[in-house]
Design a protein around this motif. Sequence first.
Motif, PDB file in Angstrom:
ATOM      1  N   VAL A   1       0.834  -1.202   0.000  1.00  0.00           N
ATOM      2  CA  VAL A   1       0.000   0.000   0.000  1.00  0.00           C
ATOM      3  C   VAL A   1       0.869   1.252   0.000  1.00  0.00           C
ATOM      4  CG1 VAL A   1      -1.676   1.324   1.355  1.00  0.00           C
ATOM      5  CG2 VAL A   1      -1.958  -1.151   1.097  1.00  0.00           C
ATOM      6  N   ASP A   2       1.989   1.188   0.715  1.00  0.00           N
ATOM      7  CA  ASP A   2       2.901   2.331   0.737  1.00  0.00           C
ATOM      8  C   ASP A   2       3.400   2.663  -0.668  1.00  0.00           C
ATOM      9  OD1 ASP A   2       3.606   2.970   3.761  1.00  0.00           O
ATOM     10  OD2 ASP A   2       3.484   0.797   3.573  1.00  0.00           O
ATOM     11  N   ALA A   3       3.795   1.620  -1.413  1.00  0.00           N
ATOM     12  CA  ALA A   3       4.315   1.845  -2.765  1.00  0.00           C
ATOM     13  C   ALA A   3       3.231   2.389  -3.681  1.00  0.00           C
ATOM     14  CB  ALA A   3       4.879   0.549  -3.321  1.00  0.00           C
ATOM     15  N   ILE A   4       2.018   1.885  -3.540  1.00  0.00           N
ATOM     16  CA  ILE A   4       0.910   2.354  -4.376  1.00  0.00           C
ATOM     17  C   ILE A   4       0.584   3.805  -4.059  1.00  0.00           C
ATOM     18  CG2 ILE A   4      -1.549   2.055  -4.860  1.00  0.00           C
ATOM     19  CD1 ILE A   4      -1.065  -1.001  -4.376  1.00  0.00           C
ATOM     20  N   ALA A   5       0.521   4.129  -2.771  1.00  0.00           N
ATOM     21  CA  ALA A   5       0.215   5.501  -2.370  1.00  0.00           C
ATOM     22  C   ALA A   5       1.295   6.464  -2.854  1.00  0.00           C
ATOM     23  CB  ALA A   5       0.070   5.580  -0.853  1.00  0.00           C
ATOM     24  N   GLU A   6       2.550   6.047  -2.717  1.00  0.00           N
ATOM     25  CA  GLU A   6       3.654   6.903  -3.174  1.00  0.00           C
ATOM     26  C   GLU A   6       3.574   7.129  -4.681  1.00  0.00           C
ATOM     27  OE1 GLU A   6       8.567   7.065  -3.133  1.00  0.00           O
ATOM     28  OE2 GLU A   6       7.500   5.356  -2.242  1.00  0.00           O
TER      29      GLU A   6
ATOM     30  N   ASN B   1     -10.459   5.079   0.781  1.00  0.00           N
ATOM     31  CA  ASN B   1     -11.225   4.821  -0.434  1.00  0.00           C
ATOM     32  C   ASN B   1     -11.576   3.348  -0.635  1.00  0.00           C
ATOM     33  OD1 ASN B   1     -11.502   7.294  -2.467  1.00  0.00           O
ATOM     34  ND2 ASN B   1      -9.616   7.563  -1.296  1.00  0.00           N
ATOM     35  N   PHE B   2     -10.725   2.441  -0.151  1.00  0.00           N
ATOM     36  CA  PHE B   2     -10.942   1.028  -0.442  1.00  0.00           C
ATOM     37  C   PHE B   2     -10.937   0.120   0.784  1.00  0.00           C
ATOM     38  CE2 PHE B   2      -9.104   2.910  -4.282  1.00  0.00           C
ATOM     39  CZ  PHE B   2     -10.088   2.582  -5.205  1.00  0.00           C
ATOM     40  N   GLY B   3     -10.288   0.509   1.837  1.00  0.00           N
ATOM     41  CA  GLY B   3     -10.273  -0.301   3.048  1.00  0.00           C
ATOM     42  C   GLY B   3      -9.096  -1.242   3.167  1.00  0.00           C
ATOM     43  N   SER B   4      -8.596  -1.769   2.038  1.00  0.00           N
ATOM     44  CA  SER B   4      -7.478  -2.703   2.076  1.00  0.00           C
ATOM     45  C   SER B   4      -6.881  -2.827   0.683  1.00  0.00           C
ATOM     46  CB  SER B   4      -7.946  -4.083   2.555  1.00  0.00           C
ATOM     47  OG  SER B   4      -8.827  -4.663   1.603  1.00  0.00           O
ATOM     48  N   LYS B   5      -5.689  -3.426   0.617  1.00  0.00           N
ATOM     49  CA  LYS B   5      -5.074  -3.683  -0.682  1.00  0.00           C
ATOM     50  C   LYS B   5      -5.923  -4.661  -1.485  1.00  0.00           C
ATOM     51  CE  LYS B   5      -1.462  -6.453  -1.384  1.00  0.00           C
ATOM     52  NZ  LYS B   5      -0.089  -7.011  -1.452  1.00  0.00           N
ATOM     53  N   GLU B   6      -6.483  -5.659  -0.816  1.00  0.00           N
ATOM     54  CA  GLU B   6      -7.308  -6.646  -1.498  1.00  0.00           C
ATOM     55  C   GLU B   6      -8.527  -5.990  -2.138  1.00  0.00           C
ATOM     56  OE1 GLU B   6      -6.153  -6.854   1.544  1.00  0.00           O
ATOM     57  OE2 GLU B   6      -4.782  -8.577   1.474  1.00  0.00           O
ATOM     58  N   ALA B   7      -9.178  -5.089  -1.396  1.00  0.00           N
ATOM     59  CA  ALA B   7     -10.358  -4.415  -1.934  1.00  0.00           C
ATOM     60  C   ALA B   7      -9.979  -3.475  -3.075  1.00  0.00           C
ATOM     61  CB  ALA B   7     -11.064  -3.640  -0.822  1.00  0.00           C
ATOM     62  N   LEU B   8      -8.824  -2.827  -2.959  1.00  0.00           N
ATOM     63  CA  LEU B   8      -8.347  -1.970  -4.045  1.00  0.00           C
ATOM     64  C   LEU B   8      -8.138  -2.786  -5.313  1.00  0.00           C
ATOM     65  CD1 LEU B   8      -7.061   0.469  -5.457  1.00  0.00           C
ATOM     66  CD2 LEU B   8      -4.940  -0.004  -4.187  1.00  0.00           C
TER      67      LEU B   8
ATOM     68  N   ALA C   1      -9.446  -5.701  -6.115  1.00  0.00           N
ATOM     69  CA  ALA C   1     -10.726  -6.199  -6.619  1.00  0.00           C
ATOM     70  C   ALA C   1     -11.465  -5.100  -7.390  1.00  0.00           C
ATOM     71  CB  ALA C   1     -11.586  -6.703  -5.457  1.00  0.00           C
ATOM     72  N   ALA C   2     -11.443  -3.875  -6.856  1.00  0.00           N
ATOM     73  CA  ALA C   2     -12.091  -2.754  -7.534  1.00  0.00           C
ATOM     74  C   ALA C   2     -11.363  -2.415  -8.826  1.00  0.00           C
ATOM     75  CB  ALA C   2     -12.134  -1.542  -6.613  1.00  0.00           C
ATOM     76  N   LEU C   3     -10.042  -2.527  -8.806  1.00  0.00           N
ATOM     77  CA  LEU C   3      -9.244  -2.274 -10.012  1.00  0.00           C
ATOM     78  C   LEU C   3      -9.607  -3.270 -11.114  1.00  0.00           C
ATOM     79  CD1 LEU C   3      -6.821  -1.286 -11.725  1.00  0.00           C
ATOM     80  CD2 LEU C   3      -5.371  -2.789 -10.342  1.00  0.00           C
ATOM     81  N   LEU C   4      -9.708  -4.547 -10.766  1.00  0.00           N
ATOM     82  CA  LEU C   4     -10.080  -5.554 -11.751  1.00  0.00           C
ATOM     83  C   LEU C   4     -11.467  -5.278 -12.316  1.00  0.00           C
ATOM     84  CD1 LEU C   4      -8.813  -8.862 -10.089  1.00  0.00           C
ATOM     85  CD2 LEU C   4      -7.817  -7.691 -12.057  1.00  0.00           C
ATOM     86  N   GLU C   5     -12.401  -4.950 -11.455  1.00  0.00           N
ATOM     87  CA  GLU C   5     -13.759  -4.661 -11.909  1.00  0.00           C
ATOM     88  C   GLU C   5     -13.774  -3.467 -12.869  1.00  0.00           C
ATOM     89  OE1 GLU C   5     -18.215  -3.678 -10.083  1.00  0.00           O
ATOM     90  OE2 GLU C   5     -16.524  -4.033  -8.750  1.00  0.00           O
ATOM     91  N   HIS C   6     -13.055  -2.413 -12.493  1.00  0.00           N
ATOM     92  CA  HIS C   6     -12.989  -1.204 -13.322  1.00  0.00           C
ATOM     93  C   HIS C   6     -12.351  -1.503 -14.677  1.00  0.00           C
ATOM     94  CE1 HIS C   6     -12.299   3.010 -14.381  1.00  0.00           C
ATOM     95  NE2 HIS C   6     -11.047   2.706 -14.621  1.00  0.00           N
ATOM     96  N   GLY C   7     -11.210  -2.198 -14.654  1.00  0.00           N
ATOM     97  CA  GLY C   7     -10.499  -2.481 -15.896  1.00  0.00           C
ATOM     98  C   GLY C   7     -11.262  -3.425 -16.803  1.00  0.00           C
ATOM     99  N   ILE C   8     -11.857  -4.454 -16.230  1.00  0.00           N
ATOM    100  CA  ILE C   8     -12.621  -5.411 -17.036  1.00  0.00           C
ATOM    101  C   ILE C   8     -13.823  -4.734 -17.679  1.00  0.00           C
ATOM    102  CG2 ILE C   8     -14.107  -7.457 -16.890  1.00  0.00           C
ATOM    103  CD1 ILE C   8     -12.096  -8.511 -14.758  1.00  0.00           C
ATOM    104  N   GLN C   9     -14.482  -3.842 -16.938  1.00  0.00           N
ATOM    105  CA  GLN C   9     -15.632  -3.147 -17.503  1.00  0.00           C
ATOM    106  C   GLN C   9     -15.222  -2.266 -18.677  1.00  0.00           C
ATOM    107  OE1 GLN C   9     -19.085  -3.456 -16.490  1.00  0.00           O
ATOM    108  NE2 GLN C   9     -19.052  -2.621 -18.577  1.00  0.00           N
TER     109      GLN C   9
END
Length: 219
Positions: free
Chosen positions: A58-63, A75-82, A84-92
């Motif tokens: 998460v530190d690397a992503i935030a940076e 925004n997401f609660g955890s790296k796992e939720a981020l 999962a949301a990324l996959l959903e967004h990209g697939i759509q």
Amino acid sequence: MTQQRAGTRDADTGRDRRESGTGATVRKRDGRRAETRLRLFTAAVEVIAEQGYTAATVDAIAERAGVAKGTVFYNFGSKEALFAALLEHGIQRLADAMGEADTGQTALDALDSVVMAQLRFFEEYGAFARVLLAEMWRTAWQDAVARLREQALGVYAGALRRAVAEGAIREDLDVETAATAVFGMVLTVSIERRALHPDRPIEQVHATLVDLLHGRVSG
């Protein structure tokens, strides 16, 4: 009576202004949050493509996104939720691009257009292509796999079914397996082209793929 009506109008006008101001504030806040989420998606897909999901922090992503670490959790609660949301967004977005290309006078024309749409999408979003290939087949992301199969692979399956109905390809074709194979072929070739042959024209790659595709599925 006139004064009372004027007072009522003034009160209504003030309420309308407050409500309008509140709505504008909410829209502005929602817009900022959507922008922040997109920045986090972009940063996350780049970091995960480079380091792998397990090693990415998460530190690397935030940076990479230029935000505080707490912004990710807010925004997401955890790296796992981020992720999962990324996959959903990209697939759509991928499915939308492929679906919009699903046109043509014949089903095979439509199929060729969808192949090009997938190539162009991964040309623009190469990091997402690498993440799909390397990460999303884990058991933890089966919901994302189901969405990919229904939305993106479903575009290929629909075009192939129409081609069968038109008599352009053999009737005994396993459409679902063929759709998966075509998607995987285009995905792999897209990654290989970006990594090893970035100067190769995408039109040349497309022509080779559709030649192979037509040769394998024709009767």
